[in-house]
Scaffold this motif. Structure first.
Motif, PDB file in Angstrom:
ATOM      1  N   GLN A 172       0.828  -1.207   0.000  1.00 50.48           N
ATOM      2  CA  GLN A 172       0.000   0.000   0.000  1.00 50.48           C
ATOM      3  C   GLN A 172       0.865   1.263   0.000  1.00 50.48           C
ATOM      4  O   GLN A 172       0.514   2.267  -0.617  1.00 50.48           O
ATOM      5  N   ARG A 173       1.968   1.204   0.662  1.00 46.68           N
ATOM      6  CA  ARG A 173       2.829   2.382   0.780  1.00 46.68           C
ATOM      7  C   ARG A 173       3.521   2.697  -0.559  1.00 46.68           C
ATOM      8  O   ARG A 173       3.765   3.850  -0.871  1.00 46.68           O
ATOM      9  N   HIS A 174       3.850   1.670  -1.320  1.00 48.19           N
ATOM     10  CA  HIS A 174       4.709   1.884  -2.488  1.00 48.19           C
ATOM     11  C   HIS A 174       4.029   1.626  -3.830  1.00 48.19           C
ATOM     12  O   HIS A 174       4.671   1.822  -4.856  1.00 48.19           O
ATOM     13  N   ARG A 175       2.799   1.181  -3.812  1.00 50.57           N
ATOM     14  CA  ARG A 175       2.180   0.738  -5.069  1.00 50.57           C
ATOM     15  C   ARG A 175       2.065   1.867  -6.102  1.00 50.57           C
ATOM     16  O   ARG A 175       2.445   1.708  -7.269  1.00 50.57           O
ATOM     17  N   GLY A 176       1.588   3.028  -5.656  1.00 52.84           N
ATOM     18  CA  GLY A 176       1.377   4.131  -6.599  1.00 52.84           C
ATOM     19  C   GLY A 176       2.690   4.633  -7.184  1.00 52.84           C
ATOM     20  O   GLY A 176       2.833   4.777  -8.413  1.00 52.84           O
ATOM     21  N   GLY A 177       3.638   4.902  -6.310  1.00 53.27           N
ATOM     22  CA  GLY A 177       4.919   5.447  -6.771  1.00 53.27           C
ATOM     23  C   GLY A 177       5.640   4.497  -7.713  1.00 53.27           C
ATOM     24  O   GLY A 177       6.158   4.922  -8.767  1.00 53.27           O
ATOM     25  N   LEU A 178       5.649   3.251  -7.348  1.00 55.51           N
ATOM     26  CA  LEU A 178       6.354   2.280  -8.192  1.00 55.51           C
ATOM     27  C   LEU A 178       5.652   2.116  -9.541  1.00 55.51           C
ATOM     28  O   LEU A 178       6.315   2.013 -10.591  1.00 55.51           O
ATOM     29  N   GLU A 205      -2.533   4.840 -11.058  1.00 57.28           N
ATOM     30  CA  GLU A 205      -2.357   3.809 -10.013  1.00 57.28           C
ATOM     31  C   GLU A 205      -2.637   2.447 -10.621  1.00 57.28           C
ATOM     32  O   GLU A 205      -3.355   2.343 -11.624  1.00 57.28           O
ATOM     33  N   PRO A 206      -2.109   1.399 -10.019  1.00 63.79           N
ATOM     34  CA  PRO A 206      -2.417   0.068 -10.535  1.00 63.79           C
ATOM     35  C   PRO A 206      -3.885  -0.269 -10.308  1.00 63.79           C
ATOM     36  O   PRO A 206      -4.512   0.254  -9.377  1.00 63.79           O
ATOM     37  N   SER A 207      -4.403  -1.120 -11.150  1.00 60.34           N
ATOM     38  CA  SER A 207      -5.816  -1.491 -11.035  1.00 60.34           C
ATOM     39  C   SER A 207      -6.057  -2.343  -9.790  1.00 60.34           C
ATOM     40  O   SER A 207      -5.120  -2.937  -9.232  1.00 60.34           O
ATOM     41  N   ARG A 208      -7.302  -2.409  -9.368  1.00 62.39           N
ATOM     42  CA  ARG A 208      -7.667  -3.231  -8.196  1.00 62.39           C
ATOM     43  C   ARG A 208      -7.361  -4.701  -8.455  1.00 62.39           C
ATOM     44  O   ARG A 208      -6.951  -5.423  -7.552  1.00 62.39           O
TER      45      ARG A 208
END
Lengths: 175, 257
Positions: free
Chosen positions: A17-23, B32-35
């Motif tokens: 959750q902490r890194h998903r968007g940035g990565l 953002e990545p998908s669900r």
């Protein structure tokens, strides 16, 4: 990561959750294709999961994560017969902004400015773009970026300085 | 045209995340990545954990608890051993106190007890000497039979003299239990202070039984002790003749006196 290595699945969920968007954005800006970015993003996390038993906390987890991402991107571009420095692909652009007619004026202008900025980032040389994204998405310091990219701190600083200068020029042109 | 001072200032503000470019990028970059991708990765992470738990070998699963149990057991054992040693160390001074010289009263009492025992054994020795002189054919007492027969050899000369002197004193002898003799095994086992001369008739009966069982040496000794303990007491005919053969009689002491 140590907690996940010891069998705590919730610890991994928190890290993700902490890194998903940035990565994800880091990968997307490098490969410029959502489908490929999804594939690479998943591969990177799978590599992290597989490497959990070998993980040694010699640095921040984000350093480890973005190093994994960079290595995966290098493999990806190598498989395509290019290297990371030559990853610019004009035939594979990001999704274009929505048509201007469909947007209200202010929102349209915001989106147009954002699209121009992203286009300017994509137009940067790969090393400058990489340094910019590692700082902006990975929240890494100059030293950490230097460690991941295998260059000196001053080189990273220089790359960032050039990148910012170009981006500022793009923004001023847009205004 | 970039100015070095302006570029450095812009870089510093960018590194501190307060530049216009930071803010513009934050606003622009919202992908953002998908669900589906999220759930796929998270389920893979959980599966990896559960799979690793299943594949863990027995030693890896139980190694740590077993090692902890072994360490605990070792610690308990060492602790108990140390406690025992500490208790022994505490008891050692008590033992030293016990070995210290006793009070003069106790010392005198035990000394008199020892002297009495020495006298008894000396008397037995003297009697044996007399017996040897008078009857060379009489069988010597078995050396290993009793500690009493060995003890006179260890006596000092003065103790032996005292014992011989006491032996001649009939009044003392008549009050003394026949402790030095081996006539009666049961009386030997009794505490010394509680020993009383057995009734003459009972003693004679036991002596006769000993002769009947073939315990000749013991019976001879008991007979001799009987005559010491009960001088002048009449003996049955067979015991009287045996005493005569052994060159003593129950009237011997009284006659001597």
């Amino acid at each position: 990561m140590l907690a996940y290595r010891d069998g705590d699945a919730a610890a991994f969920a928190e890290l993700y959750q902490r890194h998903r968007g940035g990565l994800y954005r880091f990968v997307l800006r490098q490969c410029r294709d959502r489908a490929r970015a999804d594939e690479l993003f998943q591969d990177i996390w799978m590599n992290v999961i597989a490497a959990r038993s070998r993980y040694m906390p010699s640095a921040k987890f984000s350093t480890f994560l973005y190093l994994c991402a960079r290595n995966r991107l290098i493999d990806h571009f190598r498989a395509k017969g290019r290297n990371l420095e030559e990853s610019d692909d004009p035939d594979d652009p990001l999704d274009p902004p929505a048509p201007a007619a469909a947007q209200p004026d202010q929102a349209l202008e915001r989106r147009q400015r954002a699209a121009r900025l992203l286009a300017a980032i994509e137009a940067l040389p790969a090393s400058q773009r990489e340094a910019f994204l590692l700082h902006e998405e990975g929240e890494l310091t100059l030293e950490e970026i230097a460690k991941i990219t295998g260059v000196g701190r001053e080189t990273v600083k220089s790359r960032l300085r050039y990148a910012l200068s170009r981006l500022r020029a793009h923004l001023e042109e847009a205004l | 045209v970039s100015e070095p001072g302006r570029d450095d200032e812009m870089l510093d503000s960018f590194l501190e995340r307060r530049s216009e470019i930071n803010q513009a990028y934050r606003r622009a970059a919202d992908e953002e990545p998908s669900r589906a991708l999220d759930s796929s990765i998270l389920s893979a992470s959980r599966a990896a954990i559960s799979d690793a738990r299943r594949r863990r070998p027995w030693a890896a699963r139980w190694g740590a608890p077993l090692a902890a149990a072994a360490v605990l057991a070792l610690a308990v054992a060492i602790g108990m051993q140390l406690r025992d040693q500490a208790e022994l160390a505490l008891e050692a001074p008590d033992a030293a106190v016990r070995t210290e010289p006793r009070s003069p009263a106790l010392e005198t009492q035990s000394k008199s007890k020892r002297t009495e025992q020495e006298k008894e054994t000396a008397r037995a020795k003297t009697r044996e000497g007399v017996e040897k002189r008078s009857d060379a054919a009489a069988p010597p007492p078995a050396p290993a039979e009793s500690e009493v027969s060995q003890r006179p050899r260890e006596l000092k000369p003065e103790a032996r003299q005292n014992a011989e002197k006491d032996e001649l004193d009939d009044s003392v002898l008549s009050q003394r239990p026949f402790a030095a003799g081996k006539a009666d095994e049961s009386t030997r086992a009794a505490p010394q202070g509680a020993r009383e001369p057995a009734a003459p008739e009972a003693s004679l009966k036991k002596i006769q039984e000993q002769y009947a069982r073939g315990e000749i040496e013991q019976a001879d000794r008991a007979l001799r002790q009987f005559c010491v303990d009960f001088p002048g007491h009449s003996l049955p005919a067979e015991l009287s003749s045996r005493a005569a053969r052994l060159a003593f009689s129950c009237n011997q002491r009284s006659d001597g006196k």
